[in-house]
Scaffold this active site. Sequence first.
Site, PDB file in Angstrom:
ATOM      1  N   SER A 109       8.392   2.307  -1.066  1.00 40.09           N
ATOM      2  CA  SER A 109       8.977   2.267  -2.411  1.00 40.09           C
ATOM      3  C   SER A 109       8.556   3.537  -3.138  1.00 40.09           C
ATOM      4  O   SER A 109       7.537   4.160  -2.805  1.00 40.09           O
ATOM      5  CB  SER A 109       8.461   1.029  -3.167  1.00 40.09           C
ATOM      6  OG  SER A 109       8.690   1.135  -4.562  1.00 40.09           O
ATOM      7  N   TYR A 119       1.187  -4.415  -5.621  1.00 36.55           N
ATOM      8  CA  TYR A 119       2.403  -4.031  -4.893  1.00 36.55           C
ATOM      9  C   TYR A 119       2.443  -2.526  -4.667  1.00 36.55           C
ATOM     10  O   TYR A 119       2.666  -2.059  -3.533  1.00 36.55           O
ATOM     11  CB  TYR A 119       3.646  -4.473  -5.669  1.00 36.55           C
ATOM     12  CG  TYR A 119       4.935  -3.907  -5.113  1.00 36.55           C
ATOM     13  CD1 TYR A 119       5.511  -4.448  -3.966  1.00 36.55           C
ATOM     14  CD2 TYR A 119       5.569  -2.833  -5.733  1.00 36.55           C
ATOM     15  CE1 TYR A 119       6.682  -3.920  -3.444  1.00 36.55           C
ATOM     16  CE2 TYR A 119       6.746  -2.308  -5.218  1.00 36.55           C
ATOM     17  CZ  TYR A 119       7.301  -2.859  -4.077  1.00 36.55           C
ATOM     18  OH  TYR A 119       8.461  -2.331  -3.564  1.00 36.55           O
TER      19      TYR A 119
END
Length: 261
Positions: A139, A152
């Site tokens: 990401s 995350y």
Amino acid sequence: MPIALITGASRGIGRALALGLAQRGYDLLLVARSADQLQALAQEIKTQHQRTAEVLALDLTQPDAAAEVATWAAHQAPEGLAVLINNAGYGLWGRFEKLNLEEQLNMLQLNLNLPVQLTYALLPLLRRAAKGYILNVASTAAYQAVPSLTVYAASKAFLLSFSRGLRYELKDSTVSVTCLSPGATATDFGNRAGMGSELQAVANKVSMTPSQVADAGLKALFAGKAEFIPGVLNKVSAGLTNVVPKPLVEKIAAGIYEKYL
């Protein structure tokens, strides 16, 4: 025919990657939790692209999941695996001390431990193929700390670093490693992460489609790139983290995400 294995294949980017590989002539091994969605995707692949797709419905947060996937893959592709895509993962939005610890540890199992375990177990199969490829889906959050997505973002930073280190170790082998780092994408990520509708509306303004991300990612994979960020805005924002002081980057990220808590 070359065979590719994809985790988190039932929806979103994983589903788009499966269809993209089928279009390129690959047979598929599809792994995710939802048996119904996997079966529907397998039928679509067979009907639209005349490729085979075997499915394994499995809760990948379980500690023994990687071993089960590896055993299944070795049975399905005894002559070698051409592509491994570690796509399974999710996020949790909120302050670290307020989120449930067990849920955060499950997220780390999926985002971090599973790709390491599965890559380790399947490298021998990838070496059997004439050319092997590993695509780890991270990401843009991998490029900076993101308050309220703290764990995350850290898990994706690990995946990026792991990909680059492993790529170097395998540079003289037949296996190539690429890390794909999408930004906002029109998937169920926000709902799964527990984001509110206001924050999701902000993300939707700059979201790419799963097909756009998957197509760009596969092109980067087969071009042998070390890492790839799809989308001009995503590239610019990630690039700025190299020149803007970290406290300012974190303040900007917090301003985007924490204001909706």
